[in-house]
Scaffold this active site. Structure first.
Site, PDB file in Angstrom:
ATOM      1  N   ARG A  80       0.798  -1.230   0.000  1.00  0.00           N
ATOM      2  CA  ARG A  80       0.000   0.000   0.000  1.00  0.00           C
ATOM      3  C   ARG A  80       0.831   1.280   0.000  1.00  0.00           C
ATOM      4  NH1 ARG A  80      -1.936  -4.205   2.081  1.00  0.00           N
ATOM      5  NH2 ARG A  80      -4.169  -4.648   2.228  1.00  0.00           N
ATOM      6  N   HIS A 105      -0.218  -2.386  -4.790  1.00  0.00           N
ATOM      7  CA  HIS A 105       0.567  -3.072  -5.820  1.00  0.00           C
ATOM      8  C   HIS A 105       0.759  -2.240  -7.092  1.00  0.00           C
ATOM      9  CE1 HIS A 105       0.492  -6.291  -3.068  1.00  0.00           C
ATOM     10  NE2 HIS A 105      -0.586  -6.927  -3.479  1.00  0.00           N
ATOM     11  N   HIS A 179       4.352 -12.299  -6.083  1.00  0.00           N
ATOM     12  CA  HIS A 179       3.173 -12.516  -5.243  1.00  0.00           C
ATOM     13  C   HIS A 179       2.644 -13.940  -5.361  1.00  0.00           C
ATOM     14  CE1 HIS A 179      -0.437 -11.421  -3.082  1.00  0.00           C
ATOM     15  NE2 HIS A 179      -0.034 -10.162  -2.999  1.00  0.00           N
ATOM     16  N   ASP A 251      -1.706 -10.379   7.367  1.00  0.00           N
ATOM     17  CA  ASP A 251      -1.490  -9.520   6.190  1.00  0.00           C
ATOM     18  C   ASP A 251      -0.588  -8.387   6.694  1.00  0.00           C
ATOM     19  OD1 ASP A 251      -1.599  -8.314   3.767  1.00  0.00           O
ATOM     20  OD2 ASP A 251      -3.754  -7.904   3.768  1.00  0.00           O
ATOM     21  N   GLU A 318       5.970 -12.340   0.660  1.00  0.00           N
ATOM     22  CA  GLU A 318       6.317 -11.279  -0.289  1.00  0.00           C
ATOM     23  C   GLU A 318       7.498 -10.486   0.265  1.00  0.00           C
ATOM     24  OE1 GLU A 318       2.675  -8.938  -1.097  1.00  0.00           O
ATOM     25  OE2 GLU A 318       1.718 -10.561  -0.017  1.00  0.00           O
TER      26      GLU A 318
HETATM   27  C1  BGC Z   1      -1.909  -7.508   0.345  1.00  0.00           C
HETATM   28  C2  BGC Z   1      -3.336  -7.902   0.607  1.00  0.00           C
HETATM   29  C3  BGC Z   1      -4.048  -8.048  -0.715  1.00  0.00           C
HETATM   30  C4  BGC Z   1      -3.302  -9.072  -1.548  1.00  0.00           C
HETATM   31  C5  BGC Z   1      -3.890  -9.330  -2.897  1.00  0.00           C
HETATM   32  C6  BGC Z   1      -1.282  -8.602  -0.443  1.00  0.00           C
HETATM   33  O1  BGC Z   1       0.042  -8.307  -0.712  1.00  0.00           O
HETATM   34  O2  BGC Z   1      -1.198  -7.239   1.511  1.00  0.00           O
HETATM   35  O3  BGC Z   1      -3.993  -6.979   1.435  1.00  0.00           O
HETATM   36  O4  BGC Z   1      -5.387  -8.416  -0.537  1.00  0.00           O
HETATM   37  O5  BGC Z   1      -1.958  -8.723  -1.667  1.00  0.00           O
HETATM   38  O6  BGC Z   1      -3.571  -8.365  -3.830  1.00  0.00           O
END
Ligand code: BGC
Length: 352
Positions: A80, A105, A179, A251, A318
């Site tokens: 974010r 992202h 991811h 998360d 990640e």
């Molecule tokens: C984020 C999540 C998101 C997911 C899917 C993760 O890297 O932290 O909040 O829902 O990616 O895009």
């Protein structure tokens, strides 16, 4: 060895290629030039069976509509950026907003949605492909023309090495990752709650109820985020801890202990194991953080080979800078200046 096949064709006629990288130990990976997606990761689990340890889709259409970044390269900024806003060298920037009020992202048309130029670097012992992308100044609201290269190499030691290179025409922020959602029992085998995990991190970055870091760097002691000993992943997921509620599960960004800003070498950071210890995934990186994400949003999602994915059916490791670093001066800097060469490396090793 590398095999190339046509995975699908875009509406504009562009071909999407699937590269299958395999080594002599029976491991093979399918990688797309769309988003650099790792679509399949097969490991031999007995004489005549293989297990596919990553979540993914069957069709190009599914990848074009994906909102979970299955297996993809994400950027320019993984995770974010609060309100999609940041100030760099006195200039205010507004990026694309695609998660509530925030940028996730790198925006709705980030790296995962792009067709990367692709080529084979080595077709022999350690098969390797190069993916390249040019993203123009202003793309998704980010400054600077950037040139990004990613090299995927499958080694004879069953490591997938992912190297990221980038340069920019002017100062920008940059934070790429991969991811992949892992399920070491097999992508279609349900929950990962019985996996055990270890992450060498003494600190983490607590989030608010929208998943944005508060800016605090907190110790993991006596919290559900202490993964220094091998920990059953069900434990943190079953607590009533406010942080876990905010994330709908895990998360969160863990601050890796062995990070050193100068290092260009991947250092051991984390691992996951099946319940019986039969399959282990080890993660090595030179990045400062690791977002652990337990696929909290998946619900009845149609995956490969008829699988239906639900929350907790995969876990992402990640490797990245901390979320929202451009707005958090105490976090390691994500600024990439003109004339600098960005380099990072992450290796995923599977033991079976
Ligand atoms: C984020 C999540 C998101 C997911 C899917 C993760 O890297 O932290 O909040 O829902 O990616 O895009």
């Amino acid at each position: 060895m590398i095999k190339q096949t046509l995975f699908g064709t875009m509406e504009n006629g562009k071909a999407i290629t699937q590269y299958t990288l395999s080594n002599s130990r029976g491991v093979s990976l399918d990688i797309l030039n769309l988003g650099g997606v790792i679509r399949r990761w097969l490991i031999p689990t007995s004489e005549d069976t293989t297990t596919d340890i990553v979540l993914g889709y069957d069709t190009l259409e599914d990848y074009l509509h994906d909102d979970s970044s299955f297996g993809a390269l994400v950027g320019r900024y993984a995770n974010r950026i609060a309100k999609g806003q940041f100030t760099l060298e006195g200039v205010d920037y507004q990026t694309d907003i695609n998660l509530g009020d925030h940028c996730l992202h790198g925006g709705s048309q980030g790296f995962s949605k792009q067709i990367w130029a692709s080529s084979v670097l080595s077709d022999s012992e350690n098969p390797s492909i190069l993916l390249e992308l040019r993203s123009e100044d202003g793309d998704q609201g980010f400054p600077g023309d950037i040139h990004v290269k990613v090299i995927y190499t499958l080694t004879e030691h069953n490591r997938l090495k992912i190297e990221y290179f980038a340069s920019s025409s002017q100062s920008t922020v940059f934070n790429p990752t991969n991811h992949s959602y892992f399920n070491l029992n097999g992508h279609n085998k349900g929950t990962i709650k019985e996996h055990k995990i270890q992450i060498l991190a003494s600190q983490y970055t607590p989030i608010d109820n929208e998943g944005v870091p508060t800016g605090e760097i907190a110790v993991v002691d006596d919290t559900p985020f202490d993964f220094r000993p091998l920990t059953n992943i069900a434990l943190p997921l079953s607590t009533t801890n406010e942080q876990i509620q905010f994330g709908n599960g895990l998360d969160h960004n863990l601050c890796l202990d062995y990070y050193s800003a100068e290092s260009k070498v991947a250092t051991y950071a984390a691992q996951a194991q099946t319940e019986d210890g039969g399959i282990t995934l080890k993660v090595y990186t030179n990045m400062p953080g690791m977002q652990i994400f337990t696929a909290n949003h998946l619900s009845n999602k149609k995956g490969k080979d008829g699988a239906l994915y639900h929350a907790r059916h995969g876990v992402c490791f990640e490797t990245q800078f901390y979320a929202d670093s451009p707005n958090k001066p105490a976090f390691p800097s994500t600024t990439l200046k003109s004339g600098e060469e960005f380099y990072s490396v992450t290796e995923y090793e599977v033991l079976f």
